[in-house]
Motif scaffolding. Structure first.
Motif, short mmCIF file in Angstrom:
data_model
loop_
_atom_site.label_atom_id
_atom_site.label_comp_id
_atom_site.label_asym_id
_atom_site.label_seq_id
_atom_site.Cartn_x
_atom_site.Cartn_y
_atom_site.Cartn_z
N TYR A 112 0.84 -1.20 0.00
CA TYR A 112 0.00 0.00 0.00
C TYR A 112 0.88 1.24 0.00
CZ TYR A 112 1.22 0.00 4.97
OH TYR A 112 1.92 -0.01 6.16
N SER A 113 0.31 2.34 -0.50
CA SER A 113 0.97 3.65 -0.46
C SER A 113 0.03 4.67 0.14
CB SER A 113 1.39 4.10 -1.87
OG SER A 113 2.47 3.35 -2.36
N TRP A 114 0.61 5.72 0.72
CA TRP A 114 -0.20 6.79 1.29
C TRP A 114 0.48 8.13 1.05
CZ3 TRP A 114 3.31 4.04 4.12
CH2 TRP A 114 4.15 4.75 4.97
N SER A 115 -0.32 9.18 1.06
CA SER A 115 0.22 10.53 0.88
C SER A 115 -0.75 11.53 1.50
CB SER A 115 0.45 10.83 -0.59
OG SER A 115 1.20 12.02 -0.75
N ALA A 116 -0.36 12.82 1.47
CA ALA A 116 -1.17 13.84 2.14
C ALA A 116 -1.14 15.15 1.37
CB ALA A 116 -0.65 14.08 3.56
N THR A 117 -2.19 15.94 1.57
CA THR A 117 -2.23 17.34 1.16
C THR A 117 -2.75 18.14 2.34
OG1 THR A 117 -4.51 17.35 0.33
CG2 THR A 117 -2.80 16.68 -1.22
N THR A 118 -2.41 19.42 2.41
CA THR A 118 -2.92 20.26 3.48
C THR A 118 -4.43 20.44 3.34
OG1 THR A 118 -0.88 21.49 3.80
CG2 THR A 118 -2.90 22.61 4.40
N SER A 119 -5.14 20.30 4.45
CA SER A 119 -6.61 20.37 4.39
C SER A 119 -7.14 21.73 4.83
CB SER A 119 -7.22 19.28 5.27
OG SER A 119 -6.80 19.40 6.60
N GLY A 120 -6.63 22.30 5.91
CA GLY A 120 -6.99 23.67 6.27
C GLY A 120 -8.30 23.84 7.01
N GLN A 121 -8.91 22.73 7.53
CA GLN A 121 -10.10 22.97 8.34
C GLN A 121 -9.70 23.69 9.62
OE1 GLN A 121 -8.81 19.86 8.14
NE2 GLN A 121 -9.12 18.71 10.01
N ASP A 122 -10.67 24.30 10.28
CA ASP A 122 -10.40 25.27 11.34
C ASP A 122 -10.25 24.59 12.70
OD1 ASP A 122 -10.12 27.51 12.87
OD2 ASP A 122 -11.99 28.46 12.25
N ILE A 123 -9.01 24.53 13.20
CA ILE A 123 -8.77 24.02 14.55
C ILE A 123 -8.20 25.13 15.46
CG2 ILE A 123 -8.45 21.67 13.73
CD1 ILE A 123 -5.40 22.09 14.26
N ILE A 124 -8.33 26.38 15.01
CA ILE A 124 -7.81 27.52 15.76
C ILE A 124 -8.95 28.49 16.05
CG2 ILE A 124 -6.21 29.48 15.74
CD1 ILE A 124 -4.47 27.93 13.78
N ASP A 125 -9.02 28.98 17.27
CA ASP A 125 -10.00 29.99 17.63
C ASP A 125 -9.32 31.15 18.34
OD1 ASP A 125 -12.19 28.75 16.53
OD2 ASP A 125 -12.81 27.77 18.37
N SER A 126 -9.97 32.31 18.25
CA SER A 126 -9.46 33.51 18.90
C SER A 126 -10.43 33.93 20.00
CB SER A 126 -9.30 34.65 17.88
OG SER A 126 -8.79 35.80 18.50
N TYR A 127 -9.88 34.14 21.18
CA TYR A 127 -10.68 34.56 22.33
C TYR A 127 -10.31 35.97 22.75
CZ TYR A 127 -12.25 29.74 22.88
OH TYR A 127 -12.83 28.51 22.69
N ALA A 128 -11.33 36.73 23.12
CA ALA A 128 -11.11 38.07 23.67
C ALA A 128 -11.14 37.96 25.19
CB ALA A 128 -12.19 39.02 23.19
N VAL A 129 -10.01 38.19 25.82
CA VAL A 129 -9.96 38.14 27.29
C VAL A 129 -9.95 39.58 27.81
CG1 VAL A 129 -8.84 35.90 27.36
CG2 VAL A 129 -7.43 37.94 27.30
N GLU A 130 -10.87 39.86 28.70
CA GLU A 130 -10.98 41.21 29.26
C GLU A 130 -9.84 41.46 30.23
OE1 GLU A 130 -14.17 44.02 31.72
OE2 GLU A 130 -14.80 42.06 30.93
N LEU A 131 -9.18 42.61 30.05
CA LEU A 131 -8.05 42.93 30.91
C LEU A 131 -8.52 43.48 32.24
CD1 LEU A 131 -5.64 44.57 28.28
CD2 LEU A 131 -5.78 42.18 29.02
N CYS A 132 -7.71 43.25 33.25
CA CYS A 132 -7.99 43.75 34.59
C CYS A 132 -6.67 44.12 35.25
CB CYS A 132 -8.73 42.70 35.43
SG CYS A 132 -7.88 41.12 35.54
N GLN A 133 -6.69 45.06 36.13
CA GLN A 133 -5.51 45.50 36.89
C GLN A 133 -4.49 46.22 36.01
OE1 GLN A 133 -3.97 42.72 39.88
NE2 GLN A 133 -1.86 43.38 39.45
N ASP A 134 -4.01 45.55 34.93
CA ASP A 134 -3.07 46.17 33.99
C ASP A 134 -3.13 45.38 32.69
OD1 ASP A 134 -1.52 43.84 34.31
OD2 ASP A 134 -0.29 44.76 35.87
N ASP A 135 -2.20 45.65 31.77
CA ASP A 135 -2.24 45.01 30.46
C ASP A 135 -1.82 43.54 30.49
OD1 ASP A 135 -3.11 47.30 29.29
OD2 ASP A 135 -1.16 47.91 28.49
N HIS A 136 -1.36 43.06 31.62
CA HIS A 136 -0.86 41.70 31.70
C HIS A 136 -1.61 40.84 32.71
CE1 HIS A 136 2.69 44.11 30.16
NE2 HIS A 136 2.33 43.36 29.14
#
Length: 927
Positions: free
Chosen positions: A466-490
């Motif tokens: 048997y043989s196998w190979s791959a191509t990039t698929s690009g489905q979304d496994i990354i998310d962006s979260y907005a975290v509210e700051l408190c006290q200071d920027d860190h």
């Protein structure tokens, strides 16, 4: 004897700036793998190896050549006279020649352009054999034609020791480079040239790992995978022992790669200096380079939000959202599909009512700084310009794609056996990022390509039957979260508690370089990490200060995929398509996997797809709050609930499969913009569909379909005919435009390909038509869309998707001279818009008509005026000069360059849009 061809020159040649800037690009494939069941020897004649069921019908190729190491003397000779070390460039010629030779191809001639990939080496083709470190349990034989290592072990440890030794023989310098890239230490190791700074910064921003993080990945992969995890650890330790044995032997024998002298790590006269041994965490650092950029689809939520806000500002919220969605093409009904049998795999769909969205206030988004305390050239090279330097390179671009696959079921072939022509497009480099090898030992039986430094197992290639190979698929496994700051920027709110961010730093400094005049410098890279991942942007949302973070499911888990690769190499595990799919399911990187044996074909889309909270739209940032987190997410381990295997696009024995980074299946949303009516996947789909309809497909016919698509100009084949329909809706009276139309039509009649007048001529047939289209495309796209969208929205959309990536378009995601082309562009938008203006049916149309405001006559005027401008644009303006080409040299502008990652340079070749490593397979029998 250890492998060597000459010794280092008896003098010290210093370029203190460390080959500054030699690491200018790269684009990666992926991977690590293999395991379990004793094997026969691989030293018999290739066609008669008892564990080989391919019947002499397996072939592969990987330019420029297997040998990626060179002594100092060899580097100096190459730079002075162009001479090549043995097997450094010998696969480049056959690879290049296919572009001119495919039309006359026959099955008997396939190995004129590929290597025989049968198991073993015929006795009269053995160039050398060695017992690394004097071991009696492993032999490395190299063949005369390519110098590929054929590793045969009688023990598992010895087999993996040999794999590590052979890897170091062929790629030690490259492996050393990339363990430093993965640790954010490239400039300290290789010098502070702008390209090195940019590359280092881009990788560190995506994977800012500490030594403890790297070790934790190893511990987790071992602990969670039972016997296979323990075997993987043993294999890795043996592999590293082999690498380090070669380091010691080459150091004492003074035949180590000459780049160590050129970069000041070793002294050519005294042999002072050291080459550091490898350790387990180095392998994870190498894997993180792959995982963070090339096996992780998704991201871009903040940029998506910016363009959505621009659309809503232009059109109002309701209509602006419709316009944005039409350009996003999340689930375009006209898109080419890999699984085309009508089966649906819903993922990433737009929710009926989005919950938790955290869109930024207009104009408030700033990129999180990465570089601090910069001195010297670290200060003069800003983070922004360094990042641009990296983005202009193939390796520096996270959007790099891997291609392609053509697989036909045995029902439609002449022999009744499936045929596959497939491989990854990992870029063109000297030395190549991948290396070829064959490994035969207890529990391992495979030949193919592996990423240098991760070649414990074959990562793309063939097993016994048997043989196998791959191509990039690009489905979304990354998310962006907005975290509210408190006290200071860190500090930020986490579940209602003000929580400190973690600070991770990497301090780098470099010496002066005479290579490009770069002076000494230093800087510190600093990343702030939260439970929701590293901070990428700052903004305000509804007036509240937030940090936008980036969380991907493979973050802190790049080592996990080793088990899937281990399974793919194990003849005791993979005995058919379902076993293959199970192995691929253990790979958490986002790839399309393809399989062929003598009876079956199969496909599986891999990746840890997180199960999102109800109502969350993965296209946009959401609040960092419990209600919007991934299901069952554990921030301590970054694990969550993932969609089950059955919900990933998968298939067995479909009539055919094609993939060129296109959409996988109905209702399966990828993170890529541009999966619409015109995609380079159509170039394959159209050709393979015709072959299947006619029946009697052969290896030759499938290679020809791939090679023909590799020379096609996507715009010419799939968009230009509609543009000409608009122009021909009335008689063309302008002589300049009429002449241009005539040239374009002549080119289309000839096939619309970018081909040489004759092999090796370095000049295109229909060169004037090609020049006209190259000049016309950016002019017509801007004139067609910018008036209707307005400047702000047009700019925002082009940030989401570049308008063009023709071979000469150095501004595209892959950069110039990279080979891979037509991956990203506005071809679908132009196609849908022009067909709508013509009054033709369009499924999934754009929300508005843009060309001439929807008026056919006005649209025609725009096309003619821009065509006239393009026809009058000189070749020197269309093809500006660079460090390889004179201005106006069309062929050279398109040509593929093996970008130097070390001291050896190779010649450029004519453009062809095809995989870097490629297999042609048709198995004749099965176990």
């Amino acid at each position: 004897m250890p492998r060597r061809t000459s010794r280092s020159a008896p003098h010290r040649l210093r370029t203190p700036g460390r080959l500054a800037g030699f690491l200018k690009t790269a684009s990666i494939c992926v991977l690590i793998a293999g395991l379990l069941s004793p094997l026969t020897q691989a030293t018999a004649a290739a066609a008669t190896a008892p564990n080989d069921y391919c019947g002499g019908q397996c072939s592969d190729i990987l330019p420029p050549g297997e040998n990626g190491n060179a002594t100092l003397a060899q580097i100096l000779l190459n730079q002075a006279f162009g001479t090549q070390p043995d097997h450094a460039e010998d696969q480049l010629g056959p690879y290049a020649d296919l572009a001119g030779g495919y039309s006359a191809l026959t099955d008997a001639k396939i190995d004129d352009f590929f290597n025989d990939a049968s198991f073993g080496v015929a006795s009269d083709q053995v160039a050398s054999t060695e017992k690394p470190a004097g071991r009696t349990d492993v032999t490395i034989a190299r063949d005369k034609k390519t110098g590929v290592p054929h590793i045969t072990g009688t023990t598992r440890y010895g087999t993996e020791f040999g794999a590590g030794y052979a890897a170091a023989e062929d790629r030690l310098w490259l492996m050393d480079l990339f363990r430093h890239v993965g640790r954010g230490q490239l400039t300290t190791f290789a010098g502070g040239a702008p390209a090195n700074q940019g590359l280092e910064q881009q990788f560190y921003r995506n994977a800012p790992y500490t030594e403890a993080d790297l070790q934790a990945q190893i511990d987790s992969a071992v602990a969670n995978n039972g016997d296979r995890g323990r075997q993987a650890l043993d294999d890795a330790n043996a592999y590293i022992a082999g690498i380090n044995s070669y380091i010691d032997a080459s150091d004492s024998g003074r035949y180590f790669p000459g780049e160590y002298v050129l970069t000041g790590h070793k002294d050519a006269i005294t042999n002072a200096g050291t080459i550091d041994h490898f350790k387990l965490t180095d392998l994870v650092a190498l894997a993180s380079v792959i995982g963070s950029l090339f096996g992780s689809g998704g991201g871009g939520e903040v940029n998506n939000a910016i363009s959505l806000l621009a659309a809503q500002s232009k059109y109002g919220v309701e209509e602006g959202t419709k316009v944005w969605e039409s350009f996003r093409e999340r689930n375009d009904p006209e898109a080419a599909l890999t699984v085309h049998n009508g089966e649906s795999f819903p993922y990433g769909a737009k929710p009926d009512s989005a919950q938790g969205e955290a869109l930024p206030d207009a104009g408030s988004v700033t990129t999180e700084p990465l570089v601090y305390d910069a001195t010297g050239t670290g200060a003069s090279q800003s983070a922004t310009s360094a990042a641009k330097a990296a983005t202009a390179s193939a390796l520096g671009s996270a959007r790099r794609g891997m291609s392609n696959a053509l697989v036909v079921s045995g029902k439609h072939t002449a022999s009744g056996h499936p045929i596959a022509v497939f491989g990854p497009q990992t870029g063109y480099f000297a030395p190549q990022l991948l290396m070829l090898q064959e490994i035969q030992g207890p529990g391992i039986s495979a030949r193919g390509a592996s990423f240098a430094g991760l070649s414990m197992y074959v990562e793309l290639g063939r097993g016994q039957d048997y043989s196998w190979s791959a191509t990039t698929s690009g489905q979304d496994i990354i998310d962006s979260y907005a975290v509210e700051l408190c006290q200071d920027d860190h500090h930020y709110l986490y579940h209602g508690t003000c929580t400190a961010m973690d600070k991770v730093e990497q301090k780098n400094s470099w010496k002066p370089t005479t290579a490009d005049g770069t002076a000494a410098g230093s800087y510190t890279m600093r990343v702030w990490r939260t439970k929701y991942g590293p901070v990428a942007y700052r903004a305000t949302v509804g007036g509240k200060k937030v940090a936008y973070t980036t969380l991907r499911s493979s973050y802190l888990h790049e080592a996990d995929s080793i088990i899937g690769f281990q399974m793919l190499n194990d003849p005791g595990y993979v005995k058919g398509p379902k076993d293959f799919q199970s192995a691929a399911q253990h790979i958490n990187f986002t790839f399309n996997w393809f399989y062929a044996d003598s009876q079956h074909t199969a496909y599986y889309n891999s990746g840890d797809n997180p199960v999102r909270a109800s109502g969350v739209d993965s296209e946009f940032p959401v609040w960092g709050q419990a209600a919007y987190e991934w299901k069952n997410w554990d921030p301590a381990t970054n694990t969550a609930a993932y969609t089950p295997a059955a919900q990933h696009p998968n298939s067995v024995d479909q009539d055919y499969y094609i993939s060129w980074n296109n959409k996988q299946a109905l209702n399966y949303t990828t993170a890529s913009w541009g999966d619409g009516s015109v995609h380079r996947g159509n170039l394959l789909d159209d050709r393979v569909k015709k072959l299947v309809a006619a029946g009697g497909v052969t290896r030759t016919k499938l290679v020809q379909a791939m090679a023909d698509a590799a020379l096609a100009d996507l715009r010419a084949e799939d968009v230009l005919p509609d543009l000409l329909k608009v122009i021909d809706s009335s008689t063309v009276t302008d002589p300049t435009a009429a002449a241009a139309v005539g040239k374009l039509k002549t080119w289309l009649t000839a096939g619309g390909r970018r081909t040489e007048t004759s092999p090796g001529s370095k000049a295109y047939a229909d060169s004037e038509a090609i020049r006209i289209l190259d000049a016309w495309w950016p002019l017509l796209v801007k004139a067609e869309f910018q008036p209707g969208l307005g400047d702000d929205l047009y700019t925002a959309f082009t940030a989401n998707l570049p308008i063009d990536e023709s071979p000469s378009a150095g501004h595209g995601p892959t950069g110039s001279h990279a080979g891979s082309s037509f991956q990203y562009g506005w071809w679908s938008y132009v196609d849908k818009d022009v067909r709508a203006v013509l009054g033709e049916p369009v499924q999934g149309p754009l929300a508005e008509k843009y060309c001439g405001g929807g008026d056919l006559s006005d649209c025609r005027s725009i096309l003619i005026s821009t065509l006239k401008e393009a026809a009058g644009t000189s070749a020197s303006a269309v093809y500006p000069g660079d460090d390889l080409c004179s201005a106006g040299d069309q062929w050279c502008a398109d040509s593929i360059n093996q970008r130097t990652l070390g001291g050896i340079k190779h010649h450029t070749i004519s453009w062809q849009n095809r995989p870097t490593f490629q297999q042609v397979v048709e198995y004749t029998s099965h176990r």
